[in-house]
Design a protein around this motif. Structure first.
Motif, PDB file in Angstrom:
ATOM      1  N   SER A   1     -22.928 -32.342 -11.814  1.00 55.15           N
ATOM      2  CA  SER A   1     -23.059 -32.871 -13.178  1.00 55.15           C
ATOM      3  C   SER A   1     -24.510 -33.253 -13.458  1.00 55.15           C
ATOM      4  CB  SER A   1     -22.124 -34.058 -13.386  1.00 55.15           C
ATOM      5  OG  SER A   1     -22.404 -35.064 -12.462  1.00 55.15           O
ATOM      6  N   SER A   2     -25.236 -33.677 -12.425  1.00 59.74           N
ATOM      7  CA  SER A   2     -26.668 -33.973 -12.610  1.00 59.74           C
ATOM      8  C   SER A   2     -27.434 -32.697 -12.934  1.00 59.74           C
ATOM      9  CB  SER A   2     -27.251 -34.596 -11.343  1.00 59.74           C
ATOM     10  OG  SER A   2     -26.555 -35.757 -11.027  1.00 59.74           O
ATOM     11  N   GLY A   3     -27.025 -31.590 -12.322  1.00 61.78           N
ATOM     12  CA  GLY A   3     -27.660 -30.311 -12.610  1.00 61.78           C
ATOM     13  C   GLY A   3     -27.485 -29.938 -14.067  1.00 61.78           C
ATOM     14  N   PHE A   4     -26.273 -30.147 -14.577  1.00 66.84           N
ATOM     15  CA  PHE A   4     -26.017 -29.844 -15.994  1.00 66.84           C
ATOM     16  C   PHE A   4     -26.855 -30.770 -16.882  1.00 66.84           C
ATOM     17  CE2 PHE A   4     -23.565 -30.760 -19.880  1.00 66.84           C
ATOM     18  CZ  PHE A   4     -23.623 -29.498 -20.460  1.00 66.84           C
ATOM     19  N   ALA A   5     -26.874 -32.054 -16.522  1.00 71.34           N
ATOM     20  CA  ALA A   5     -27.657 -33.017 -17.319  1.00 71.34           C
ATOM     21  C   ALA A   5     -29.142 -32.645 -17.294  1.00 71.34           C
ATOM     22  CB  ALA A   5     -27.450 -34.423 -16.771  1.00 71.34           C
ATOM     23  N   THR A   6     -29.632 -32.183 -16.154  1.00 74.45           N
ATOM     24  CA  THR A   6     -31.040 -31.787 -16.046  1.00 74.45           C
ATOM     25  C   THR A   6     -31.336 -30.587 -16.932  1.00 74.45           C
ATOM     26  OG1 THR A   6     -31.016 -32.552 -13.769  1.00 74.45           O
ATOM     27  CG2 THR A   6     -32.878 -31.183 -14.406  1.00 74.45           C
ATOM     28  N   PHE A   7     -30.380 -29.651 -16.972  1.00 74.93           N
ATOM     29  CA  PHE A   7     -30.556 -28.472 -17.841  1.00 74.93           C
ATOM     30  C   PHE A   7     -30.669 -28.913 -19.305  1.00 74.93           C
ATOM     31  CE2 PHE A   7     -28.229 -25.514 -20.642  1.00 74.93           C
ATOM     32  CZ  PHE A   7     -29.150 -24.488 -20.667  1.00 74.93           C
ATOM     33  N   VAL A   8     -29.750 -29.782 -19.737  1.00 76.29           N
ATOM     34  CA  VAL A   8     -29.761 -30.259 -21.137  1.00 76.29           C
ATOM     35  C   VAL A   8     -31.065 -31.004 -21.419  1.00 76.29           C
ATOM     36  CG1 VAL A   8     -28.632 -31.829 -22.764  1.00 76.29           C
ATOM     37  CG2 VAL A   8     -27.261 -30.389 -21.273  1.00 76.29           C
ATOM     38  N   PHE A   9     -31.436 -31.868 -20.486  1.00 80.17           N
ATOM     39  CA  PHE A   9     -32.660 -32.673 -20.637  1.00 80.17           C
ATOM     40  C   PHE A   9     -33.888 -31.750 -20.775  1.00 80.17           C
ATOM     41  CE2 PHE A   9     -36.369 -34.506 -18.547  1.00 80.17           C
ATOM     42  CZ  PHE A   9     -36.503 -35.722 -19.209  1.00 80.17           C
ATOM     43  N   SER A  10     -34.001 -30.785 -19.885  1.00 80.77           N
ATOM     44  CA  SER A  10     -35.182 -29.916 -19.861  1.00 80.77           C
ATOM     45  C   SER A  10     -35.255 -29.064 -21.121  1.00 80.77           C
ATOM     46  CB  SER A  10     -35.146 -28.991 -18.640  1.00 80.77           C
ATOM     47  OG  SER A  10     -34.987 -29.741 -17.484  1.00 80.77           O
ATOM     48  N   LEU A  11     -34.098 -28.560 -21.552  1.00 83.96           N
ATOM     49  CA  LEU A  11     -34.073 -27.690 -22.728  1.00 83.96           C
ATOM     50  C   LEU A  11     -34.521 -28.467 -23.973  1.00 83.96           C
ATOM     51  CD1 LEU A  11     -33.326 -24.780 -23.461  1.00 83.96           C
ATOM     52  CD2 LEU A  11     -31.068 -25.589 -24.062  1.00 83.96           C
ATOM     53  N   LEU A  12     -33.963 -29.662 -24.154  1.00 81.48           N
ATOM     54  CA  LEU A  12     -34.336 -30.444 -25.341  1.00 81.48           C
ATOM     55  C   LEU A  12     -35.787 -30.896 -25.269  1.00 81.48           C
ATOM     56  CD1 LEU A  12     -31.042 -32.325 -25.918  1.00 81.48           C
ATOM     57  CD2 LEU A  12     -32.202 -30.891 -27.563  1.00 81.48           C
ATOM     58  N   ALA A  13     -36.223 -31.282 -24.077  1.00 83.17           N
ATOM     59  CA  ALA A  13     -37.624 -31.698 -23.918  1.00 83.17           C
ATOM     60  C   ALA A  13     -38.560 -30.545 -24.296  1.00 83.17           C
ATOM     61  CB  ALA A  13     -37.875 -32.142 -22.481  1.00 83.17           C
ATOM     62  N   ALA A  14     -38.205 -29.332 -23.867  1.00 78.72           N
ATOM     63  CA  ALA A  14     -39.057 -28.169 -24.158  1.00 78.72           C
ATOM     64  C   ALA A  14     -39.074 -27.860 -25.646  1.00 78.72           C
ATOM     65  CB  ALA A  14     -38.551 -26.961 -23.370  1.00 78.72           C
ATOM     66  N   ILE A  15     -37.923 -27.987 -26.299  1.00 77.49           N
ATOM     67  CA  ILE A  15     -37.862 -27.702 -27.750  1.00 77.49           C
ATOM     68  C   ILE A  15     -38.745 -28.693 -28.505  1.00 77.49           C
ATOM     69  CG2 ILE A  15     -36.327 -27.770 -29.766  1.00 77.49           C
ATOM     70  CD1 ILE A  15     -34.170 -26.543 -27.881  1.00 77.49           C
ATOM     71  N   VAL A  16     -38.672 -29.965 -28.115  1.00 76.40           N
ATOM     72  CA  VAL A  16     -39.515 -30.964 -28.789  1.00 76.40           C
ATOM     73  C   VAL A  16     -40.983 -30.691 -28.482  1.00 76.40           C
ATOM     74  CG1 VAL A  16     -40.065 -33.421 -28.931  1.00 76.40           C
ATOM     75  CG2 VAL A  16     -37.707 -32.682 -28.796  1.00 76.40           C
ATOM     76  N   PHE A  17     -41.272 -30.320 -27.246  1.00 73.31           N
ATOM     77  CA  PHE A  17     -42.652 -30.006 -26.857  1.00 73.31           C
ATOM     78  C   PHE A  17     -43.228 -28.909 -27.765  1.00 73.31           C
ATOM     79  CE2 PHE A  17     -45.228 -26.982 -24.346  1.00 73.31           C
ATOM     80  CZ  PHE A  17     -46.334 -27.774 -24.097  1.00 73.31           C
ATOM     81  N   VAL A  18     -42.451 -27.831 -27.939  1.00 72.39           N
ATOM     82  CA  VAL A  18     -42.912 -26.727 -28.797  1.00 72.39           C
ATOM     83  C   VAL A  18     -43.016 -27.209 -30.247  1.00 72.39           C
ATOM     84  CG1 VAL A  18     -42.335 -24.435 -29.674  1.00 72.39           C
ATOM     85  CG2 VAL A  18     -42.041 -24.944 -27.257  1.00 72.39           C
ATOM     86  N   ALA A  19     -42.029 -27.989 -30.698  1.00 76.54           N
ATOM     87  CA  ALA A  19     -42.032 -28.460 -32.095  1.00 76.54           C
ATOM     88  C   ALA A  19     -43.255 -29.331 -32.373  1.00 76.54           C
ATOM     89  CB  ALA A  19     -40.749 -29.234 -32.375  1.00 76.54           C
ATOM     90  N   VAL A  20     -43.586 -30.210 -31.441  1.00 74.99           N
ATOM     91  CA  VAL A  20     -44.743 -31.090 -31.647  1.00 74.99           C
ATOM     92  C   VAL A  20     -46.024 -30.259 -31.714  1.00 74.99           C
ATOM     93  CG1 VAL A  20     -46.129 -32.932 -30.610  1.00 74.99           C
ATOM     94  CG2 VAL A  20     -43.662 -33.122 -30.644  1.00 74.99           C
ATOM     95  N   TRP A  21     -46.091 -29.236 -30.843  1.00 78.01           N
ATOM     96  CA  TRP A  21     -47.293 -28.388 -30.866  1.00 78.01           C
ATOM     97  C   TRP A  21     -47.380 -27.591 -32.168  1.00 78.01           C
ATOM     98  CZ3 TRP A  21     -51.930 -27.899 -28.980  1.00 78.01           C
ATOM     99  CH2 TRP A  21     -52.245 -28.554 -27.798  1.00 78.01           C
ATOM    100  N   VAL A  22     -46.216 -27.122 -32.646  1.00 78.53           N
ATOM    101  CA  VAL A  22     -46.215 -26.379 -33.916  1.00 78.53           C
ATOM    102  C   VAL A  22     -46.677 -27.304 -35.042  1.00 78.53           C
ATOM    103  CG1 VAL A  22     -44.708 -25.279 -35.627  1.00 78.53           C
ATOM    104  CG2 VAL A  22     -44.491 -24.691 -33.215  1.00 78.53           C
ATOM    105  N   LEU A  23     -46.191 -28.542 -35.032  1.00 73.64           N
ATOM    106  CA  LEU A  23     -46.616 -29.530 -36.036  1.00 73.64           C
ATOM    107  C   LEU A  23     -48.130 -29.744 -35.947  1.00 73.64           C
ATOM    108  CD1 LEU A  23     -45.717 -31.753 -38.099  1.00 73.64           C
ATOM    109  CD2 LEU A  23     -45.607 -33.310 -36.158  1.00 73.64           C
ATOM    110  N   ARG A  24     -48.602 -29.852 -34.711  1.00 75.16           N
ATOM    111  CA  ARG A  24     -50.032 -30.075 -34.485  1.00 75.16           C
ATOM    112  C   ARG A  24     -50.871 -28.895 -34.984  1.00 75.16           C
ATOM    113  NH1 ARG A  24     -53.261 -33.373 -31.516  1.00 75.16           N
ATOM    114  NH2 ARG A  24     -55.115 -32.322 -30.770  1.00 75.16           N
ATOM    115  N   ILE A  25     -50.382 -27.685 -34.731  1.00 78.06           N
ATOM    116  CA  ILE A  25     -51.123 -26.493 -35.183  1.00 78.06           C
ATOM    117  C   ILE A  25     -51.170 -26.457 -36.704  1.00 78.06           C
ATOM    118  CG2 ILE A  25     -51.141 -23.962 -35.181  1.00 78.06           C
ATOM    119  CD1 ILE A  25     -49.450 -24.265 -32.535  1.00 78.06           C
TER     120      ILE A  25
END
Lengths: 194, 296
Positions: A106-130
């Motif tokens: 279950s931690s593996g699943f939680a890590t997948f969800v965490f990483s995916l959302l973190a990456a989406i926000v990371f890209v979104a913030v960079w797009v906002l910055r650009i």
């Protein structure tokens, strides 16, 4: 929760990601132990601290990920991973009640969800910055934001897989983390013996 | 209301979810600040934070090399053969360096005196450095090496791998002991394409096709060739750029992977070039430090 242990674990995870982690690279997706440590802490620490501990790790990820500007100078942007980790933590928090959080799978699943959302926000913030600052080039240049999300999705899957043994190992050291443990009182014989 | 009471009220209210929102808002503000507001201090903070991690990263790199030795060690052929082949490539590079130097001298005869001074006492210092960290979060392929200003490292210093492959260049603002290296795949480079099996010494270097390689997604370069000279897959791209000091000129960077038609210019072609080696796979590099007067 002992903050010193958490900070130490995060530093070790970052150091492994920056060096030894390359051994586990499949294609261009390299799993990150940092996400595993953060998710383990989020699933075990008091709810009130969850976002803060994730943001602390995100801040470290930002500080250790400089980007190169068009004039070849390096720039450390604080925020994209910090916010990404914060949203990842907010997504994992509701899972605490749904998942048996000491189960590595279950931690593996939680890590997948965490990483995916973190990456989406990371890209979104960079797009906002650009869009706001036209002279900036994103870290994934010359690729596109969509290709970066696709790449980070593969990294999220790798993180989920690596989290299974990592969280199991981290759980062996549960005693030193100082997580508060609530014990259920049982009526009957056990109570009578006290 | 005095100041102390004001802060006491503020801090007593900044707990729990409110504190999280405040920190997130602060992070968002920092994330959208322009580079001129971030550059003066975030780099320094990052350098301080990285200090306790560098020994751990160095240890990790040593373990990584133990677990997965550099590719050369896996070569099934006799080590002497591999070494001889590498030496041949190195001498080819030296040969090309000297030929390109001669070509530059012919072109810049007016500056002969200055060039003679440089050739007579080039004073390039070669410094060996270990890769102490790779960037796992970004796809830029940046690496950190344990050489900095104290060793004389300067911006745009050429970072050499495998003897004569330009692996990258030192980014701006190298630290005292640690520098960030930008891989060659992220740089636009002027190159000439040479046959993989060596060159005809009688031919002028300008007889070989030249192009400017531009980085594209996937760690490759692309370049346009306007002439109708013969190009074949497997040709070696050698740097002709002056931007990275005299040492980088003539070094190998990549191999022609594909030759494509150029849709915009029907008579021209487009070459896709792949790097010969990846900087992030290396554990040791050589930094060519130009003397102060010869720095680009």
């Amino acid at each position: 929760m002992r903050w010193a242990i958490y900070i130490l674990a995060v530093l070790v995870a970052v150091a492994i990601d920056s060096s030894l982690g390359g051994v586990l690279k499949i294609g261009d997706a390299q799993p990150r132990f940092l996400a595993c440590v953060v998710v383990y802490a989020i699933l075990s620490a008091p709810r009130a601290y969850a976002v803060r501990i994730a943001m602390l790790a995100g801040l470290l990820a930002d500080l250790l990920s400089p980007t190169i500007r068009p004039d070849d100078s390096q720039l450390v942007v604080i925020g994209p991973w910090t916010l990404g980790f914060a949203l990842g933590a907010l997504a994992v928090l509701p899972l605490r009640s749904l998942l048996y959080h000491r189960n590595p799978i279950s931690s593996g699943f939680a890590t997948f969800v965490f990483s995916l959302l973190a990456a989406i926000v990371f890209v979104a913030v960079w797009v906002l910055r650009i869009n706001l600052l036209s002279d900036e080039s994103p870290s994934w240049w010359p690729g596109t934001g969509a290709s970066e999300v696709w790449h980070q999705s593969k990294v999220a899957i790798a993180n989920g897989v690596v989290a299974i043994p990592t969280v199991w190992l981290l759980d062996r050291s549960r005693g030193i983390w100082g997580f508060s443990t609530a014990k259920r009182l049982v009526h009957g014989a056990a109570r009578e013996t006290v | 209301m005095n100041g102390t009471r004001f802060f006491r009220i503020i801090f007593s209210r900044l707990t729990g979810r409110r504190l999280d929102w405040l920190l997130a808002g602060f992070a968002l503000l920092l994330a959208i600040l322009p580079a001129r507001a971030l550059a003066p201090w975030t780099g320094d903070v990052a350098r301080i934070v990285v200090v306790p991690i560098v020994p751990l990263m160095h240890l990790g790199m040593v373990v990584r090399d133990r677990i997965r030795p550099p590719r050369a060690a896996f070569d099934a052929r006799a080590p002497e053969v591999v070494e001889l082949e590498l030496a041949t490539e190195r001498y080819r590079t030296l040969f090309e360096q000297s030929r390109l130097k001669a070509e530059a001298l012919d072109r810049e005869i007016a500056q002969l005196k200055a060039v003679r001074t440089r050739l007579g006492n080039s004073g390039v210092q070669l410094e060996t450095a270990s890769v102490v960290g790779i960037d796992p979060t970004r796809r830029e392929g940046l690496v950190r090496i344990n050489a900095g200003l104290r060793q004389g490292v300067h911006r745009d210093a050429a970072v050499i791998i495998h003897g004569d492959i330009l692996g990258g260049i030192v980014a701006n603002d190298p630290g005292e002991f640690v520098s960030l290296v930008k891989p060659a795949q992220r740089c636009s480079l002027s190159v000439r394409l040479y046959p993989a099996d060596g060159v005809d010494a009688g031919l002028n270097p300008s007889a070989y096709p030249g192009t400017v390689l531009k980085p594209i997604d996937g760690g490759l370069w692309i370049g346009d060739i306007a002439s109708d000279v013969e190009i074949r897959e497997g040709q070696i791209a050698r740097v002709t750029d002056d931007r990275f000091g005299s040492v980088a000129r003539g070094m190998r960077v990549g191999r022609v992977r594909r030759i494509l038609p150029n849709e915009q210019v029907p008579l021209a072609r487009r070459v896709e070039v792949e790097p010969l080696a990846q900087l992030i796979d290396e554990s040791t590099v050589v930094v060519a430090i130009d003397p102060p007067e010869a720095r680009p």
